[in-house]
Design a protein around this motif. Structure first.
Motif, PDB file in Angstrom:
ATOM      1  N   GLY A 810      42.867  39.562  27.917  1.00  0.00           N
ATOM      2  CA  GLY A 810      43.243  40.707  27.115  1.00  0.00           C
ATOM      3  C   GLY A 810      42.514  41.964  27.541  1.00  0.00           C
ATOM      4  O   GLY A 810      41.790  41.991  28.534  1.00  0.00           O
ATOM      5  N   LYS A 811      42.676  43.019  26.770  1.00  0.00           N
ATOM      6  CA  LYS A 811      42.076  44.315  27.087  1.00  0.00           C
ATOM      7  C   LYS A 811      41.059  44.743  26.041  1.00  0.00           C
ATOM      8  O   LYS A 811      40.597  45.876  26.058  1.00  0.00           O
ATOM      9  N   GLN A 812      40.709  43.813  25.119  1.00  0.00           N
ATOM     10  CA  GLN A 812      39.698  44.092  24.114  1.00  0.00           C
ATOM     11  C   GLN A 812      38.515  43.154  24.318  1.00  0.00           C
ATOM     12  O   GLN A 812      38.698  41.952  24.541  1.00  0.00           O
ATOM     13  N   ASP A 834      43.196  45.011  35.098  1.00  0.00           N
ATOM     14  CA  ASP A 834      43.205  46.377  35.642  1.00  0.00           C
ATOM     15  C   ASP A 834      41.837  47.046  35.615  1.00  0.00           C
ATOM     16  O   ASP A 834      41.712  48.228  35.953  1.00  0.00           O
ATOM     17  N   GLY A 835      40.795  46.308  35.206  1.00  0.00           N
ATOM     18  CA  GLY A 835      39.451  46.876  35.223  1.00  0.00           C
ATOM     19  C   GLY A 835      39.161  47.824  34.089  1.00  0.00           C
ATOM     20  O   GLY A 835      38.201  48.606  34.165  1.00  0.00           O
ATOM     21  N   THR A 836      39.973  47.801  33.018  1.00  0.00           N
ATOM     22  CA  THR A 836      39.705  48.634  31.844  1.00  0.00           C
ATOM     23  C   THR A 836      39.501  47.741  30.627  1.00  0.00           C
ATOM     24  O   THR A 836      39.976  46.601  30.589  1.00  0.00           O
ATOM     25  N   LEU A 837      38.822  48.297  29.611  1.00  0.00           N
ATOM     26  CA  LEU A 837      38.461  47.486  28.461  1.00  0.00           C
ATOM     27  C   LEU A 837      38.095  48.389  27.293  1.00  0.00           C
ATOM     28  O   LEU A 837      37.567  49.491  27.489  1.00  0.00           O
ATOM     29  N   LYS A 838      38.352  47.907  26.080  1.00  0.00           N
ATOM     30  CA  LYS A 838      37.996  48.657  24.886  1.00  0.00           C
ATOM     31  C   LYS A 838      37.034  47.849  24.024  1.00  0.00           C
ATOM     32  O   LYS A 838      37.069  46.614  24.012  1.00  0.00           O
ATOM     33  N   LEU A 839      36.198  48.591  23.277  1.00  0.00           N
ATOM     34  CA  LEU A 839      35.218  47.990  22.372  1.00  0.00           C
ATOM     35  C   LEU A 839      35.076  48.901  21.160  1.00  0.00           C
ATOM     36  O   LEU A 839      34.913  50.128  21.320  1.00  0.00           O
ATOM     37  N   CYS A 840      35.155  48.332  19.994  1.00  0.00           N
ATOM     38  CA  CYS A 840      35.030  49.093  18.740  1.00  0.00           C
ATOM     39  C   CYS A 840      36.040  50.244  18.691  1.00  0.00           C
ATOM     40  O   CYS A 840      35.739  51.352  18.208  1.00  0.00           O
ATOM     41  N   ALA A 859      35.245  45.351  35.536  1.00  0.00           N
ATOM     42  CA  ALA A 859      35.872  45.440  36.855  1.00  0.00           C
ATOM     43  C   ALA A 859      37.117  44.571  36.851  1.00  0.00           C
ATOM     44  O   ALA A 859      37.417  43.875  35.873  1.00  0.00           O
ATOM     45  N   LYS A 860      37.841  44.597  37.973  1.00  0.00           N
ATOM     46  CA  LYS A 860      39.020  43.755  38.080  1.00  0.00           C
ATOM     47  C   LYS A 860      38.618  42.298  38.304  1.00  0.00           C
ATOM     48  O   LYS A 860      37.534  42.010  38.818  1.00  0.00           O
ATOM     49  N   ILE A 861      39.522  41.388  37.931  1.00  0.00           N
ATOM     50  CA  ILE A 861      39.247  39.951  38.033  1.00  0.00           C
ATOM     51  C   ILE A 861      39.019  39.576  39.492  1.00  0.00           C
ATOM     52  O   ILE A 861      39.840  39.904  40.360  1.00  0.00           O
ATOM     53  N   PRO A 862      37.910  38.916  39.790  1.00  0.00           N
ATOM     54  CA  PRO A 862      37.629  38.523  41.180  1.00  0.00           C
ATOM     55  C   PRO A 862      38.470  37.327  41.605  1.00  0.00           C
ATOM     56  O   PRO A 862      39.238  36.756  40.819  1.00  0.00           O
ATOM     57  N   SER A 863      38.286  36.899  42.837  1.00  0.00           N
ATOM     58  CA  SER A 863      39.054  35.785  43.390  1.00  0.00           C
ATOM     59  C   SER A 863      38.638  34.467  42.739  1.00  0.00           C
ATOM     60  O   SER A 863      37.549  34.344  42.152  1.00  0.00           O
TER      61      SER A 863
END
Length: 885
Positions: A810-812, A834-840, A859-863
């Protein structure tokens, strides 16, 4: 004293992995499973190639083709021997023992190696399978005794009765009638299954004989000079016969109903058949719906009638008379650490919880709290809707058992039938409903068993107690063979090692024994150990109570219909090491102490003391297990009957070490801490997966802490606060729920979970309903929905989440506490698509400006290789590293 005998191999069943269902690439899922196989082999090198683990991880699946040959891969588990080898037997330390041999021994002999006795009453056995007529009982006078296998042999102690069964057809296909130069075809609805080429008509007949439904076959020679021909097998209510040169065919009657049922009289041998083992494999009691693969394979959520296909008779709330509540309001007995004040007082009561023994439970107290909390109750009967039980109304459901999931599948209840109205098809429940601690007004998914009309699938059986006749739907060709070993489980307990806290049994060793064929105990008395969701029967194949320094090792617990091993009441320094638990009806290992809740709690310790229930909160008297060591065990296929079962479950137990075990394939949480009694436990270096295969919530690990207890574990002085528990260096996969790998449920507190590889699940860290002081750090979370979801806490009791790596789908980041007593978060590494994230409600960098999760990155998901490399390093699996548990 030494014992020895045979070893029986067990079949394996595959499992289901979440993979793409939770957003993980298939390549990661396959690589993760291969890593789990490597880790498991390193934990249990005695398992050699560890085929049961290989198949349970589905490494043979076409969906994972790169690793389909992992079983033979020399790069996996390189420090593990390819196969176990037996050393030359050394019996020098056994010369003073009493030798028992079921094959060549005789009673009255001296009991030496050359002159062994035959029965267990005069010693301990060596060769063969030994059918006990009563449990082996060891008391304080037997301290120091060793119950051991003769080197290189594997004795079997069985709780079953070996019966003589002379089978005769009851409803079975007739003999074949052969026809030359005639072809046959199904008449009307039916089918003709092409087998392929066979060498002759006899081989064709044999191929069709495998399935009892085949009532005809036809073998057609391709050309006169050919030695082979095409073979077809016919299924249908009738056959059409027609002349045709070059065809050899056969037909037979299908029996009364097209089944393959045989009958044997057991009159005078046994009075009941609660279970049946044929050549050491379970048969299934006649039931509806059927189990396609028998009782030993999990049906998942299938093979049930939906709970909505019945009208449930409401609970009888006045069944046990007026209710008297007990809430301990003594100021010194109140915990004041939980936001909202829940789980602060010790509370029990009887009421409808009088179905338990002892007749009390937190879930009948005046104001129970927690997820889905309300007072215990169960429905008092049901009426199936039209067609829900298609073979009803039943002629005689006297011995029928109704198995009912509690809605949401938190536990399953079993009920006997006290009254049946065939006109309305209404069943009134009798004894039962005590197999889980949580109740409901209605039932959920259900099935019925032990009813003659439901004997309709291969592998099922039914025993008529009135006539003494055993009916078997034989799962094979023709009649059951004359040499088929038929065993009826009878005993509930095989070895009972019991002393008292003041006169314990000391230093007994059980080594190298196979335990098999105890009867089911799910209709026996059950108690509610503490304020978790579990209800348990205090009985098992091997039972320990009032002991010190007992060791159970190198043994096999297989096809036991109840619990396998129980550590009950006062026990100190019990070691359970290097054992295999397989195909268990209940729990593999239970540790369950006592407090003084009722007049007869903890027999014989508290009788006739009268300080109940006030002393129910008091755990300082020592009547509970401490310092268990559960090390290097394999447990799989548990909870075949009682679904609220675990590989390891503890209640009113403290300072246990559970380390280096491999657990898989269970219906509920794999490891369960039912309360916060004492604490000081360590859970480390375990591989746990494929849990909650048939139930809702939880995952590999679950805990509760709804009830305060006073112990001296934390500081040596009486305290309501438990010592910290640690969960570290485990490989946990939540591939069935998936909710979370570590489920710190209602009220759980004082946990440090660190340096674990935690795969899948909706949450990484979870605390709910009053939970607090939960610290998770140094973990690697792979493909979880969000990093954490926690509830408000009091200042000074915040949760901590730091220095973790989390691969999120997810993105949270999740739901921490962003105000007030904030969740303490820092230095985490997050990875998203996509290397983005939200908090609070803010971007991560903006949340850090208000003091949340400072020093963390996204960061983006590694291999896959990078993630699994981190896992191997975390679990000390790097090349050249020796894993020591």
């Amino acid at each position: 004293p030494p014992i020895g005998a045979l070893v029986v191999s067990a079949i394996c069943f595959g499992t289901v992995f979440a993979g793409e269902r939770v957003g993980a690439p298939a390549s990661f899922d396959c690589g993760m499973r291969r890593t789990a196989y490597d880790f498991g082999r390193r934990l249990l090198p005695r398992q050699g190639r560890f085929e049961s683990l290989y198949y349970a991880l589905n490494l043979n699946s076409p969906s994972c083709p790169t690793f389909a040959s992992a079983l033979e891969d020399p790069t996996i588990g390189t420090s593990v021997p390819a196969a176990d080898t037996e050393p030359t037997p050394d019996i020098s330390d056994l010369r003073g023992g009493v030798f028992v041999d079921a094959e060549v021994g005789h009673d009255g002999a001296t009991g030496t190696l050359d002159a062994p006795v035959r029965t267990v009453r005069e010693g301990v056995r060596r060769h063969g399978q030994h059918f006990l007529d009563a449990p082996l009982e060891l008391g304080p006078q037997d301290s120091g005794v060793s119950l051991r296998a003769f080197p290189g042999e594997r004795p079997v102690l069985s709780g079953g009765v070996k019966v003589s069964a002379r089978w005769e057809p009851y409803d079975a296909p007739g003999p074949w009638e052969m026809m030359i130069d005639y072809d046959i075809q199904p008449a009307g609805p039916g089918s003709a299954d092409a087998v392929g080429e066979t060498t002759d008509a006899t081989a064709c007949q044999a191929a069709c004989d495998i399935d009892y439904r085949h009532v005809g076959f036809a073998w057609t020679r391709a050309r006169l000079e050919d030695q082979t021909g095409g073979c077809r097998c016919m299924i249908g209510a009738g056959l059409v016969v027609m002349p045709l040169n070059g065809v050899i065919s056969g037909r037979r009657s299908a029996g009364k109903t097209g089944k393959n049922i045989y009958k044997a009289s057991l009159k005078g041998q046994v009075s009941d058949v609660p279970g049946l083992q044929l050549d050491d494999v379970r048969a299934t009691r006649a039931r509806y719906p059927n189990l396609p693969h028998g009782i030993e394979a999990s049906p998942g959520y299938g093979s049930m009638v939906g709970g909505g296909q019945a009208k449930w008779t409401p609970p009888q709330f006045d069944r046990f008379g007026p209710v008297k509540y007990h809430t301990d309001a003594t100021p010194e007995h109140i915990r004041n650490e939980t936001s909202g004040g829940i789980f602060s007082k010790y509370m029990i009561v009887g009421g409808l919880c009088s179905v338990y023994d002892p007749p009390v439970s937190y879930w009948c107290s005046e104001h129970p709290s927690g997820g889905g909390a309300f007072a215990f109750r169960t429905p008092s009967g049901f009426t199936p809707t039209a067609g829900a039980l298609p073979n009803s109304p039943y002629k005689d459901p006297t011995d029928m058992v109704v198995n009912v999931w509690r809605p949401a599948r938190w536990a399953n209840w079993m009920f006997e039938v006290s009254h049946y109205d065939s006109a309305s098809n209404n069943f009134t429940f009798g004894r039962g409903g005590n197999q889980g601690a949580r109740g409901e007004n209605t039932g959920g998914d259900f099935f019925v068993e032990n009813i003659f009309e439901e004997l309709d699938a291969p592998g099922e059986f039914f025993f008529n107690r009135t006539t003494g006749d055993l009916f078997l739907f034989y799962n094979g060709t023709g009649a059951p063979p004359e040499n088929l070993e038929v065993v009826v489980p009878k005993l509930r307990n095989l070895v009972n090692i019991t002393g008292t806290q003041w006169n314990p049994v000391r230093n007994v060793t059980v080594d190298g024994i196979t335990f098999r064929a105890t009867r089911y105990t799910y209709m026996d008395p059950h108690g509610v150990p503490s304020a978790g969701d579990w209800a348990l029967d205090r009985i098992s194949a091997v039972f320990l109570q009032g002991t010190e320094g007992v060791t159970v090792k190198n043994s096999v617990f297989e096809r036991l219909d109840g619990n396998a091993l129980m550590i009950s009441g006062y026990n100190r320094n019990t070691t359970v090491q290097d054992n295999d638990f397989e195909f268990i009806g209940g729990n593999a290992i239970i540790s369950w102490g006592y407090t003084n809740e009722t007049a007869n709690s903890g027999y014989p310790y508290y009788t006739p003391r009268t300080n109940f229930p006030d002393a129910g909160v008091d755990g300082t008297d020592g009547n509970h297990p401490r310092y268990n060591k559960i090390v290097g065990n394999l447990a799989r296929e548990v909870g075949l009957y009682e679904k609220q079962s675990s590989f390891y479950m503890q209640a009113k137990t403290a300072q246990s070490t559970i380390s280096g075990n491999v657990f898989f394939n269970g219906p509920r949480a794999g490891i369960n801490y039912n309360d916060g009694f004492g604490g000081g436990d360590e859970l480390s270096y375990n591989l746990v997966f494929s849990t909650c295969r048939e139930s809702g919530d939880h995952g590999p690990f679950n805990s509760w802490d709804r009830q305060p207890y006073i112990t001296t574990v934390r500081t040596g002085a009486p305290s309501l606060i438990m010592q910290w528990r640690e969960i570290h260096h485990n490989f946990l996969i939540d591939n069935y729920s998936p909710q979370e790998t570590i489920d710190n449920d209602d009220g759980s507190c004082y946990y440090k979970s660190h340096h674990n590889f935690l795969v899948y699940g909706g949450n990484g860290m979870k605390n709910d309903y009053g939970g607090h002081d939960n610290h998770q750090f140094g973990n690697l979370y792979a493909y979880i929905g969000q990093a954490l979801n926690v509830v408000p806490t009091l200042p000074g009791h915040e949760d901590y989440f730091y220095e973790n790596r989390a691969i999120l789908t997810g993105k949270q980041i999740g739901a921490p506490q962003c105000t007030g007593a904030k969740t303490q978060m820092s230095k985490n590494q997050y990875f998203t698509t996509d290397g983005t994230l939200k908090l609070c409600g803010k971007d991560l960098d903006e949340a850090q400006k208000i003091g949340m999760d400072v020093g963390s990155t996204v960061a983006k998901i590694p291999s896959d290789g990078t993630i699994l490399g981190w896992a191997r390093s975390l679990l000390q699996m790097d090349e050249g590293t020796t894993l020591v548990v």
